[in-house]
Design an enzyme around this catalytic site. Sequence first.
Site, mmCIF file in Angstrom:
data_model
loop_
_atom_site.group_PDB
_atom_site.id
_atom_site.type_symbol
_atom_site.label_atom_id
_atom_site.label_comp_id
_atom_site.label_asym_id
_atom_site.label_seq_id
_atom_site.Cartn_x
_atom_site.Cartn_y
_atom_site.Cartn_z
ATOM 1 C CB SER A 263 91.076 46.534 65.884
ATOM 2 O OG SER A 263 91.060 47.159 64.610
ATOM 3 C CG ASP A 264 86.017 50.982 66.447
ATOM 4 O OD1 ASP A 264 85.801 50.991 65.214
ATOM 5 O OD2 ASP A 264 85.294 51.604 67.246
ATOM 6 C CG PHE A 265 88.268 53.659 61.596
ATOM 7 C CD1 PHE A 265 89.442 54.388 61.450
ATOM 8 C CD2 PHE A 265 87.379 53.626 60.535
ATOM 9 C CE1 PHE A 265 89.724 55.061 60.285
ATOM 10 C CE2 PHE A 265 87.648 54.305 59.353
ATOM 11 C CZ PHE A 265 88.828 55.025 59.236
#
Length: 721
Positions: A263-265
């Site tokens: 995932s992104d942050f």
Amino acid sequence: MDKQFLLYLLSSMSTEEKAAQLTQLNPVCFGHEFITPLTGPDFGFRVSKKSGASIGSVLNCDNATAMIAIQKRHMEEDPHAIPLLFMADIIHGFKTIFPIPLALGCSFSPELMEESCRIAAMESSVSGIHVTFSPMADLVRDPRWGRVMESCGEDPLLNARFSTAAVRGYQGQNLEPLRIASCVKHFAAYGAPEGGREYNTVDLSYGILRDTYLPAYRAALDAGAKLVMTSFNTVDRIPATANTALLRDILRTEWGFNGVVISDFNSVGELIPHGAAEDGTDAARKSLTAGVDIEMMSTHYMDTFCGTPDEADSLLDEAVLRVLTLKNELGLFENPLRDASPEQESHCHLSVENRAAARRIAGECAVLLKNNGVLPLAPIQAIGLTGPFAASSRVVGGWSAGSEHGISLYEGLTGSMSADLIHLAECGEPVSILNGNPDISFPDETFIARFKDCDTVIAAVGEDQADTGEGASKTNLRLSPNQELLLLKLHEAGKKVVAVVFSGRPLELAPALPYCDAVLQAWFLGTESGGALSDLLLGKINPSGRLTVSFPYTAGQIPVYYNHFQTGRPEKDPTKKERYVSRYLDCPNDPLFCFGYGLSYSEFEYSNFCLCESGTLTASVTVRNLSDREGTETVQLYIRDVAARCVRPVRELKDFRRVRLTGGESATIVFSIGPEMLSYYKTDSAVLEDGEYEIMIGRNALDTLSGKIYITHNTSVKEQV
Ligand code: BGC
């Protein structure tokens, strides 16, 4: 280790341990000291000793000493002795910083991207990094968005070639020593936020997503990228992190990707404010189901997948196996420290060779936008130097934590000419909204008088590097008022004005352009910026960069990009100023500087356009260097599908060739035209239609020679040249 070992490990792990294996946290969450700045929300969470022992990966730990300490302790504490993966944002170099990706794209040389990524891999692997969150393959069309600087620009083909090159540079043949794994991001279409506002909605038609936005990610995966990062945005109304159609149907099933998806942050947690998940449990289940293996900087997997086994278990197993496989491919089970070595860091970081490569590469990336003959400068005359970037070291570009300072323009120039000849008059820091740096001082008469002995003044202007990158969207793309005034006042004082523009995006240069005799778009060129710019200004290097993004006249024209669609009422002749055609009343349709544009100190002439059908279709031109100075021209092939079942772009870049010609020399450049250059996505597959195509070759998107050809069932018939 063989697969049996990985399966054995998997079978011995509890559900909690699996969820932790799929979690990535910053060293701070383990109680370590702060290392690199966070790029997202800090929830201040800390993991307990027990769950922390099974965490799978670490975000942005940037030095070998810390990495070795963390890994050694982890190996003692993890019940299965599964090594941690260390991932970081190595975007355009690690310690030796190279030009920002947008500038690298302007070199039209994927080989330079590959070289810079090879060096970045070497410098970061000795610091204990195993994976880089790069390349960013997001195509961009809106310079208001701050992350334009991390992209190679507005063209699918160019982005695909540069993504491929980056993966090769990072990973080598097969992750051999001193190479790192590459994570392509942000899947998908993060580069198209509405209004250019960071993290905003993305809404694209299926055809545009397929033809324009997806090819560069696909190219990175075809080149072997080991990981994919999801994006923050929605794709067809569903956030990418929970988007099964994107992550399972396209990525895994259609493209056959079997690496790791991260995932992104905190993008798993952001499903909640998106309104796509009810709570953390719902977000975790939706993300895992869609195909996210690792959750970055949040703990919804750990909070959700614990205790009694449930239907998510087989998905957890698949995800954990992919993570273990990546660790195994990196050789971490045999050697958890891999290349990490403080001693190697001191040899390799910012080495003489790496810096020489950075300077050479930087010299290929700046773009000469205007020159009425004032450049190159003779190093024997008194030259004025001013503007907020005149002596600033903040010239490397964002995403360079720990290495934010490079060689200033002043330092670069004094390396090549006598310091006595450079009349430096500083006027303030680079202007920054984010850092709160105010506008430069007002250029009054006393200030301008400081250049009384100089015919020529270099004004180093632009935007601060802090105002570019993530979370740095802007609506006003003009130079600050006093920077524009500086150029005006110098011009009014009769100086020859050379503007050197530092920016991470196309700025609105039209208002200041009339006051400039020359404009060199410097972008942010990395550690060796000043030396490279001095080489260009003094003519030791002949400029060869070409724009990969259009420069708008005004922000009101955005989005303006070269490969736009034809409309039913195109403007055929701007001088007629017709009413009922697709145009603005107060601004041209075309940009100020178009895609592919860039000047040289040489002059190149194009002639003899020719389409030739003999088995394969080819298009060729003769390019002659009319000057007596050696130079490099980038010859560009564009194609337009004249009439099709779907409306097609007015032109699309299909190939390009850089050609180096000595003074007076000419060369014939031949492009082969294959079916893949003529096809486009209709529904779920690429189609190739019979019909007329316009083939164009030229120096930029709007300055080409062309001919048309009718193509029937793979046999083409020349119609007119
Ligand atoms: C960015 C990513 C980056 C990640 C880790 C996020 O905010 O969107 O591009 O890789 O942070 O630092």
